[in-house]
Scaffold this motif. Structure first.
Motif, PDB file in Angstrom:
ATOM      1  N   TYR A 128       0.817  -1.222   0.000  1.00 38.11           N
ATOM      2  CA  TYR A 128       0.000   0.000   0.000  1.00 38.11           C
ATOM      3  C   TYR A 128       0.848   1.269   0.000  1.00 38.11           C
ATOM      4  O   TYR A 128       0.388   2.325   0.436  1.00 38.11           O
ATOM      5  N   ILE A 129       2.064   1.166  -0.509  1.00 47.50           N
ATOM      6  CA  ILE A 129       2.883   2.372  -0.569  1.00 47.50           C
ATOM      7  C   ILE A 129       2.428   3.244  -1.735  1.00 47.50           C
ATOM      8  O   ILE A 129       1.992   2.764  -2.770  1.00 47.50           O
ATOM      9  N   TRP A 130       2.523   4.509  -1.557  1.00 49.76           N
ATOM     10  CA  TRP A 130       2.097   5.507  -2.534  1.00 49.76           C
ATOM     11  C   TRP A 130       0.709   5.184  -3.065  1.00 49.76           C
ATOM     12  O   TRP A 130      -0.209   4.998  -2.305  1.00 49.76           O
ATOM     13  N   TRP A 131       0.550   5.098  -4.386  1.00 54.22           N
ATOM     14  CA  TRP A 131      -0.803   4.929  -4.926  1.00 54.22           C
ATOM     15  C   TRP A 131      -1.136   3.473  -5.206  1.00 54.22           C
ATOM     16  O   TRP A 131      -2.176   3.169  -5.777  1.00 54.22           O
ATOM     17  N   ASP A 132      -0.248   2.574  -4.795  1.00 51.63           N
ATOM     18  CA  ASP A 132      -0.501   1.157  -5.021  1.00 51.63           C
ATOM     19  C   ASP A 132      -1.480   0.628  -3.976  1.00 51.63           C
ATOM     20  O   ASP A 132      -1.481   1.082  -2.827  1.00 51.63           O
ATOM     21  N   SER A 133      -2.302  -0.306  -4.384  1.00 48.77           N
ATOM     22  CA  SER A 133      -3.242  -0.954  -3.465  1.00 48.77           C
ATOM     23  C   SER A 133      -3.321  -2.429  -3.830  1.00 48.77           C
ATOM     24  O   SER A 133      -4.239  -2.872  -4.523  1.00 48.77           O
ATOM     25  N   GLN A 134      -2.340  -3.176  -3.387  1.00 48.42           N
ATOM     26  CA  GLN A 134      -2.234  -4.595  -3.697  1.00 48.42           C
ATOM     27  C   GLN A 134      -2.873  -5.399  -2.575  1.00 48.42           C
ATOM     28  O   GLN A 134      -2.234  -5.750  -1.586  1.00 48.42           O
ATOM     29  N   ARG A 135      -4.165  -5.667  -2.706  1.00 47.07           N
ATOM     30  CA  ARG A 135      -4.878  -6.436  -1.678  1.00 47.07           C
ATOM     31  C   ARG A 135      -4.408  -7.890  -1.697  1.00 47.07           C
ATOM     32  O   ARG A 135      -4.300  -8.502  -2.759  1.00 47.07           O
ATOM     33  N   ILE A 136      -4.132  -8.426  -0.531  1.00 48.81           N
ATOM     34  CA  ILE A 136      -3.793  -9.840  -0.427  1.00 48.81           C
ATOM     35  C   ILE A 136      -5.058 -10.647  -0.686  1.00 48.81           C
ATOM     36  O   ILE A 136      -6.079 -10.448  -0.023  1.00 48.81           O
ATOM     37  N   VAL A 137      -5.006 -11.546  -1.643  1.00 47.59           N
ATOM     38  CA  VAL A 137      -6.197 -12.269  -2.059  1.00 47.59           C
ATOM     39  C   VAL A 137      -6.815 -13.012  -0.874  1.00 47.59           C
ATOM     40  O   VAL A 137      -6.117 -13.626  -0.070  1.00 47.59           O
ATOM     41  N   ALA A 138      -8.125 -12.887  -0.748  1.00 50.72           N
ATOM     42  CA  ALA A 138      -8.910 -13.543   0.311  1.00 50.72           C
ATOM     43  C   ALA A 138      -8.610 -13.021   1.709  1.00 50.72           C
ATOM     44  O   ALA A 138      -9.069 -13.582   2.692  1.00 50.72           O
ATOM     45  N   ASN A 139      -7.823 -11.924   1.817  1.00 50.16           N
ATOM     46  CA  ASN A 139      -7.465 -11.448   3.157  1.00 50.16           C
ATOM     47  C   ASN A 139      -7.377  -9.929   3.196  1.00 50.16           C
ATOM     48  O   ASN A 139      -6.289  -9.355   3.317  1.00 50.16           O
ATOM     49  N   GLY A 140      -8.523  -9.279   3.114  1.00 49.84           N
ATOM     50  CA  GLY A 140      -8.566  -7.826   3.183  1.00 49.84           C
ATOM     51  C   GLY A 140      -7.916  -7.236   4.426  1.00 49.84           C
ATOM     52  O   GLY A 140      -7.237  -6.206   4.341  1.00 49.84           O
ATOM     53  N   PRO A 141      -8.092  -7.839   5.621  1.00 46.98           N
ATOM     54  CA  PRO A 141      -7.526  -7.252   6.844  1.00 46.98           C
ATOM     55  C   PRO A 141      -6.017  -7.069   6.847  1.00 46.98           C
ATOM     56  O   PRO A 141      -5.489  -6.339   7.686  1.00 46.98           O
ATOM     57  N   TYR A 142      -5.314  -7.716   5.917  1.00 47.32           N
ATOM     58  CA  TYR A 142      -3.852  -7.628   5.909  1.00 47.32           C
ATOM     59  C   TYR A 142      -3.364  -6.198   5.700  1.00 47.32           C
ATOM     60  O   TYR A 142      -2.231  -5.863   6.062  1.00 47.32           O
ATOM     61  N   TRP A 143      -4.208  -5.325   5.141  1.00 47.33           N
ATOM     62  CA  TRP A 143      -3.777  -3.954   4.855  1.00 47.33           C
ATOM     63  C   TRP A 143      -3.275  -3.253   6.117  1.00 47.33           C
ATOM     64  O   TRP A 143      -2.292  -2.507   6.070  1.00 47.33           O
ATOM     65  N   SER A 144      -3.968  -3.461   7.229  1.00 53.38           N
ATOM     66  CA  SER A 144      -3.610  -2.733   8.447  1.00 53.38           C
ATOM     67  C   SER A 144      -2.253  -3.168   8.991  1.00 53.38           C
ATOM     68  O   SER A 144      -1.556  -2.384   9.638  1.00 53.38           O
ATOM     69  N   VAL A 145      -1.857  -4.424   8.731  1.00 50.66           N
ATOM     70  CA  VAL A 145      -0.551  -4.905   9.164  1.00 50.66           C
ATOM     71  C   VAL A 145       0.544  -4.200   8.358  1.00 50.66           C
ATOM     72  O   VAL A 145       1.612  -3.865   8.893  1.00 50.66           O
ATOM     73  N   SER A 146       0.258  -3.975   7.079  1.00 47.71           N
ATOM     74  CA  SER A 146       1.223  -3.244   6.248  1.00 47.71           C
ATOM     75  C   SER A 146       1.403  -1.818   6.759  1.00 47.71           C
ATOM     76  O   SER A 146       2.513  -1.285   6.758  1.00 47.71           O
TER      77      SER A 146
END
Length: 383
Positions: A128-146
């Motif tokens: 999720y750096i800059w304008w990228d939004s690479q969601r981990i497949v089947a695991n939306g909550p992973y964003w907050s760990v990043s």
């Protein structure tokens, strides 16, 4: 940090994890739509803000009483994150692969190449750096760990480094990660602020009566703000500020950053109030202390592993989300597996710390070996 306040923080962590769990279980594909009001109120996203404030508070505490060097701090934080992040990434990709076999239309773009890319981005927390939004497949909550990883890095650099490095290293980190992650950094830093104020004796200057008002007032204010549809109004304000570009397009999970900071302030007031209450001898959670501690020690695994399991279970042949028995079995099964996973992840932190420390030592030895020949040549030239 006294026992009563520490216990309450564990209780808050457990409560937030349960809210996030039910916010995902509320999807119609999981529970038939009867719990959609949880999603409509966006309670899961609000619970993540509570996690950020809690994290800032706890990390500020550990750097004061335990992790007093940058090395021990880095090892502790890496162990905490990777002990669950690595198994969660593997679980996510395995579940996504199984779901794709059962229902090919669920993840049409998921293949070996995308899986490899997600592993790299997930392990480096760069999705999720800059304008990228690479969601981990089947695991939306992973964003907050990043997000969390970079808050650790920024805080560690600012706290442990000295001189000009204390400024330019965090600045370089901020330049690398970009605006999305930085937009929610004030929420995390609010937790640091709360801890610093409590360390300065703020709770001792607050009476029990005022403490109860500070503890309960934010909950009333939160309910009132939801009733007034404040999150949407603030999101519209963001939309106007960005030239009528949808905030979600620009900021992804940081699209409600104004509302999130309001929530962080409410959390700060609440925690300070609770600290004042427990300082005056009140321990309302003491009777359930053992259960709270037990569940709290497994919440990270519950938080980061439940979504892939819900996805897989809801795609099993014969599953009917509108059937209460099916939905209940899915929820209980996912939670039970998460608790088992926790026994091999966050419940084995010393093992993970040794493994990660060993990897770090190995890398350091390789670096030293590469430098040694150059040093030897230089010495020979000088002779």
């Amino acid at each position: 940090m006294n026992r009563g306040f520490s216990l309450y923080l564990d209780f808050a962590r457990v409560s937030a994890a349960i809210v996030v769990l039910f916010s995902h279980f509320a999807y119609p594909w999981a529970s038939g739509g009867g719990l959609l009001w949880i999603r409509e109120l966006n309670l899961g996203s609000d619970a993540v803000v509570l996690f950020f404030v809690l994290s800032g508070l706890v990390i500020a505490h550990t750097t004061t009483v335990k992790d007093r060097s940058i090395g021990s701090y880095a090892l502790a934080r890496a162990s905490r994150l990777y002990s669950v992040a690595i198994p969660a990434l593997v679980l996510s990709l395995v579940c996504a692969g199984l779901v794709q076999r059962i229902n090919p239309g669920q993840y049409p773009d998921f293949d070996a190449v995308s899986a490899a890319a997600q592993i790299v981005r997930g392990l480096t927390f760069t999705n999720y750096i800059w304008w990228d939004s690479q969601r981990i497949v089947a695991n939306g909550p992973y964003w907050s760990v990043s997000y969390e990883f970079w808050y650790y890095a920024l805080f560690g650099a600012a706290f442990f480094l000295r001189g000009s490095a204390r400024i330019w290293v965090p600045a370089l980190i901020a330049l690398f990660i970009g605006p999305k992650i930085l937009l929610l950094a004030p929420c995390w830093l609010t937790g640091v602020y709360v801890y610093r104020r409590l360390q300065g004796g703020l709770a001792e200057r607050i009476t029990a009566g005022r403490g109860w008002r500070m503890a309960l007032g934010p909950a009333v204010a939160y309910a009132a703000l939801l009733a007034m549809n404040a999150p949407l109004k603030l999101k519209v304000l963001t939309w106007e500020m960005t030239g009528h570009v949808h905030p979600g397009v620009l900021f992804s999970f940081s699209d409600e950053f104004i509302w999130n900071f309001v929530l962080a302030i409410l959390c700060a007031i609440h925690f300070i109030g609770v600290a004042a209450i427990v300082r005056n001898g009140s321990r309302p959670l003491e009777a359930g202390a053992k259960a709270i501690r037990w569940i709290s020690g497994r919440t990270f695994s519950l938080y980061l592993c439940h979504m892939p399991l819900l996805k897989l279970g809801s795609n099993l042949p014969g599953y009917r989300s509108e059937n209460p028995l099916h939905a209940a079995a899915l929820l209980v099964g996912a939670v039970a597996i998460c608790l088992v996973i926790a026994e091999f992840t966050e419940r084995r932190l010393p093992v993970w710390r040794d493994m990660i420390g060993g990897v770090a030592d190995g890398i350091a030895r390789l670096v030293r070996q590469r430098r040694r020949p150059r040093a030897d040549v230089k010495s020979e030239l000088q002779i």
